[in-house]
Design a protein around this motif. Sequence first.
Motif, PDB file in Angstrom:
ATOM      1  N   LYS A 112       0.807  -1.223   0.000  1.00  0.00           N
ATOM      2  CA  LYS A 112       0.000   0.000   0.000  1.00  0.00           C
ATOM      3  C   LYS A 112       0.842   1.277   0.000  1.00  0.00           C
ATOM      4  O   LYS A 112       2.003   1.259   0.375  1.00  0.00           O
ATOM      5  CB  LYS A 112      -0.892   0.019   1.232  1.00  0.00           C
ATOM      6  N   ASP A 113       0.172   2.375  -0.389  1.00  0.00           N
ATOM      7  CA  ASP A 113       0.845   3.661  -0.240  1.00  0.00           C
ATOM      8  C   ASP A 113       0.670   4.138   1.204  1.00  0.00           C
ATOM      9  O   ASP A 113      -0.188   3.645   1.941  1.00  0.00           O
ATOM     10  CB  ASP A 113       0.322   4.687  -1.262  1.00  0.00           C
ATOM     11  N   GLU A 114       1.476   5.104   1.548  1.00  0.00           N
ATOM     12  CA  GLU A 114       1.573   5.589   2.936  1.00  0.00           C
ATOM     13  C   GLU A 114       0.218   5.995   3.536  1.00  0.00           C
ATOM     14  O   GLU A 114      -0.056   5.729   4.694  1.00  0.00           O
ATOM     15  CB  GLU A 114       2.470   6.839   2.965  1.00  0.00           C
ATOM     16  N   ASP A 115      -0.612   6.659   2.694  1.00  0.00           N
ATOM     17  CA  ASP A 115      -1.833   7.271   3.229  1.00  0.00           C
ATOM     18  C   ASP A 115      -2.975   6.285   3.461  1.00  0.00           C
ATOM     19  O   ASP A 115      -3.955   6.609   4.120  1.00  0.00           O
ATOM     20  CB  ASP A 115      -2.336   8.365   2.279  1.00  0.00           C
ATOM     21  N   LEU A 116      -2.863   5.093   2.872  1.00  0.00           N
ATOM     22  CA  LEU A 116      -3.970   4.138   2.963  1.00  0.00           C
ATOM     23  C   LEU A 116      -4.044   3.528   4.371  1.00  0.00           C
ATOM     24  O   LEU A 116      -3.055   3.035   4.894  1.00  0.00           O
ATOM     25  CB  LEU A 116      -3.732   3.027   1.934  1.00  0.00           C
ATOM     26  N   ILE A 117      -5.224   3.590   4.963  1.00  0.00           N
ATOM     27  CA  ILE A 117      -5.407   2.914   6.264  1.00  0.00           C
ATOM     28  C   ILE A 117      -6.196   1.640   6.013  1.00  0.00           C
ATOM     29  O   ILE A 117      -7.380   1.679   5.649  1.00  0.00           O
ATOM     30  CB  ILE A 117      -6.157   3.809   7.269  1.00  0.00           C
ATOM     31  N   THR A 118      -5.505   0.511   6.149  1.00  0.00           N
ATOM     32  CA  THR A 118      -6.190  -0.775   5.981  1.00  0.00           C
ATOM     33  C   THR A 118      -6.590  -1.287   7.357  1.00  0.00           C
ATOM     34  O   THR A 118      -6.258  -0.694   8.385  1.00  0.00           O
ATOM     35  CB  THR A 118      -5.262  -1.824   5.328  1.00  0.00           C
ATOM     36  N   PHE A 119      -7.259  -2.414   7.365  1.00  0.00           N
ATOM     37  CA  PHE A 119      -7.627  -3.052   8.632  1.00  0.00           C
ATOM     38  C   PHE A 119      -6.388  -3.238   9.515  1.00  0.00           C
ATOM     39  O   PHE A 119      -6.442  -3.049  10.739  1.00  0.00           O
ATOM     40  CB  PHE A 119      -8.277  -4.410   8.342  1.00  0.00           C
ATOM     41  N   PHE A 120      -5.240  -3.573   8.867  1.00  0.00           N
ATOM     42  CA  PHE A 120      -4.030  -3.883   9.636  1.00  0.00           C
ATOM     43  C   PHE A 120      -3.424  -2.644  10.311  1.00  0.00           C
ATOM     44  O   PHE A 120      -2.595  -2.780  11.205  1.00  0.00           O
ATOM     45  CB  PHE A 120      -2.987  -4.551   8.721  1.00  0.00           C
ATOM     46  N   ASP A 121      -3.841  -1.462   9.845  1.00  0.00           N
ATOM     47  CA  ASP A 121      -3.286  -0.226  10.417  1.00  0.00           C
ATOM     48  C   ASP A 121      -4.170   0.386  11.495  1.00  0.00           C
ATOM     49  O   ASP A 121      -3.791   1.387  12.102  1.00  0.00           O
ATOM     50  CB  ASP A 121      -3.119   0.836   9.318  1.00  0.00           C
ATOM     51  N   LEU A 122      -5.362  -0.168  11.691  1.00  0.00           N
ATOM     52  CA  LEU A 122      -6.278   0.481  12.645  1.00  0.00           C
ATOM     53  C   LEU A 122      -5.614   0.586  14.014  1.00  0.00           C
ATOM     54  O   LEU A 122      -5.028  -0.378  14.505  1.00  0.00           O
ATOM     55  CB  LEU A 122      -7.588  -0.316  12.754  1.00  0.00           C
ATOM     56  N   ASP A 123      -5.721   1.760  14.587  1.00  0.00           N
ATOM     57  CA  ASP A 123      -5.034   2.061  15.833  1.00  0.00           C
ATOM     58  C   ASP A 123      -5.931   1.661  17.018  1.00  0.00           C
ATOM     59  O   ASP A 123      -7.043   2.186  17.161  1.00  0.00           O
ATOM     60  CB  ASP A 123      -4.780   3.588  15.840  1.00  0.00           C
ATOM     61  N   PRO A 124      -5.478   0.729  17.848  1.00  0.00           N
ATOM     62  CA  PRO A 124      -6.317   0.302  18.991  1.00  0.00           C
ATOM     63  C   PRO A 124      -6.779   1.480  19.842  1.00  0.00           C
ATOM     64  O   PRO A 124      -7.887   1.449  20.397  1.00  0.00           O
ATOM     65  CB  PRO A 124      -5.393  -0.609  19.801  1.00  0.00           C
ATOM     66  N   GLU A 125      -5.983   2.541  19.895  1.00  0.00           N
ATOM     67  CA  GLU A 125      -6.399   3.716  20.681  1.00  0.00           C
ATOM     68  C   GLU A 125      -7.615   4.388  20.039  1.00  0.00           C
ATOM     69  O   GLU A 125      -8.493   4.890  20.736  1.00  0.00           O
ATOM     70  CB  GLU A 125      -5.241   4.723  20.810  1.00  0.00           C
ATOM     71  N   GLY A 126      -7.625   4.411  18.702  1.00  0.00           N
ATOM     72  CA  GLY A 126      -8.771   4.986  17.980  1.00  0.00           C
ATOM     73  C   GLY A 126     -10.016   4.144  18.215  1.00  0.00           C
ATOM     74  O   GLY A 126     -11.113   4.674  18.435  1.00  0.00           O
ATOM     75  N   ILE A 127      -9.850   2.825  18.167  1.00  0.00           N
ATOM     76  CA  ILE A 127     -10.982   1.903  18.387  1.00  0.00           C
ATOM     77  C   ILE A 127     -11.501   2.097  19.820  1.00  0.00           C
ATOM     78  O   ILE A 127     -12.706   2.180  20.057  1.00  0.00           O
ATOM     79  CB  ILE A 127     -10.519   0.430  18.235  1.00  0.00           C
ATOM     80  N   LYS A 128     -10.581   2.197  20.744  1.00  0.00           N
ATOM     81  CA  LYS A 128     -10.960   2.337  22.158  1.00  0.00           C
ATOM     82  C   LYS A 128     -11.709   3.663  22.375  1.00  0.00           C
ATOM     83  O   LYS A 128     -12.690   3.703  23.099  1.00  0.00           O
ATOM     84  CB  LYS A 128      -9.682   2.285  23.012  1.00  0.00           C
ATOM     85  N   PHE A 129     -11.218   4.722  21.718  1.00  0.00           N
ATOM     86  CA  PHE A 129     -11.883   6.027  21.848  1.00  0.00           C
ATOM     87  C   PHE A 129     -13.355   5.901  21.454  1.00  0.00           C
ATOM     88  O   PHE A 129     -14.242   6.394  22.156  1.00  0.00           O
ATOM     89  CB  PHE A 129     -11.173   7.065  20.958  1.00  0.00           C
ATOM     90  N   VAL A 130     -13.602   5.225  20.324  1.00  0.00           N
ATOM     91  CA  VAL A 130     -14.975   5.136  19.809  1.00  0.00           C
ATOM     92  C   VAL A 130     -15.836   4.253  20.714  1.00  0.00           C
ATOM     93  O   VAL A 130     -16.993   4.580  21.010  1.00  0.00           O
ATOM     94  CB  VAL A 130     -14.970   4.619  18.354  1.00  0.00           C
ATOM     95  N   PHE A 131     -15.268   3.139  21.173  1.00  0.00           N
ATOM     96  CA  PHE A 131     -16.033   2.269  22.085  1.00  0.00           C
ATOM     97  C   PHE A 131     -16.350   3.001  23.384  1.00  0.00           C
ATOM     98  O   PHE A 131     -17.462   2.939  23.892  1.00  0.00           O
ATOM     99  CB  PHE A 131     -15.260   0.965  22.373  1.00  0.00           C
ATOM    100  N   ASP A 132     -15.360   3.695  23.910  1.00  0.00           N
ATOM    101  CA  ASP A 132     -15.584   4.422  25.167  1.00  0.00           C
ATOM    102  C   ASP A 132     -16.649   5.493  24.991  1.00  0.00           C
ATOM    103  O   ASP A 132     -17.602   5.564  25.761  1.00  0.00           O
ATOM    104  CB  ASP A 132     -14.276   5.083  25.642  1.00  0.00           C
ATOM    105  N   LEU A 133     -16.478   6.343  23.983  1.00  0.00           N
ATOM    106  CA  LEU A 133     -17.396   7.468  23.812  1.00  0.00           C
ATOM    107  C   LEU A 133     -18.843   6.972  23.703  1.00  0.00           C
ATOM    108  O   LEU A 133     -19.750   7.510  24.340  1.00  0.00           O
ATOM    109  CB  LEU A 133     -17.019   8.294  22.570  1.00  0.00           C
TER     110      LEU A 133
END
Length: 278
Positions: A112-133
């Motif tokens: 992939k190119d740098e800017d692409l966010i695939t499933f493998f790049d998902l940041d656990p902190e981002g996931i946690k933020f959404v679950f918490d909120l």
Amino acid sequence: MKLLENKVVVITGGGGVLCSTMAEKTAELGAKVAILDLKRENAEKVALEINKNGGQAIGLEANVLDKASLLKAQAELHKNFGPCDILINGAGGNHPKGTTSKPYFEAEDLEKDEDLITFFDLDPEGIKFVFDLNFIGTLLPCQVFARDMAKSQSGNIINISSMNAFTPLTKIPAYSGAKAAISNFTQWLAVHFSKVGIRVNAMAPGFFLTEQNRRLLTEENGDLTARGNTIIDHTPMSRFGTPEDLLGTLEWLCGEGSAFVTGVTVPIDGGFSAFSGV
Ligand code: NAD
């Protein structure tokens, strides 16, 4: 007598697009309304507007992820209006760090190119933020404000779920999972509180164009994005919802007309959740 006269309503995220409209509606129905939001000035703005129109409201700063902050808001509420009868859990949302760039993963994405966010790049902190909120941000206000209801042996909680709780939307696994948790929790809490006169239901809005999703659904010139078009194609009524579309269901869930209804999540979606796409 108005439907919600003598009732005290607390609405979290009440400074936002959908919930400010709901706050105005409950005030119009006669309730005293506390608008809680992380952004104090937005909460106060909504309260000011309600008071200007002859209603009764206060705007309070509160973080739904911080119990101490909710307890502080509750103390203000008690001082001004008394204990909470109806809690609307509106604070919620997604985060770019819980979102993939593309709906489907394809083999070439491994290089992939740098800017692409695939499933493998998902940041656990981002996931946690959404679950918490979304999830903890619903649970904590219930812990604080349903205590008032348990004391009076009556009350009403309305959570805000979403279409993606029924079937996850592409790209937003965290938000989809968190809203599914809210629908599930709505059922759990409805059963748990069923012996003390507290009803717990949820509304699941379909697609409403707000600041939260405008970038995903429309281009800068206002045209629909490919995703926006797909949504409209899968909404049998062929339009986005407006905040006012939520108000009939809100009024029904708040009132005695739904006295025997608890544990349901009501879709308000122009038919989106009923449509298979074929
Ligand atoms: P919005 O962003 O306009 O409103 C959300 C509000 O919550 C904002 O005022 C924000 O300041 C507040 N907030 C954020 N974090 C908070 C925190 N930690 N504590 C207290 N307040 C906080 O969003 P909206 O579109 O009006 O959405 C309202 C609810 O409806 C959300 O739960 C959202 O997930 C849900 N929803 C929206 C749509 C849609 O199409 N807009 C569809 C389905 C569900």
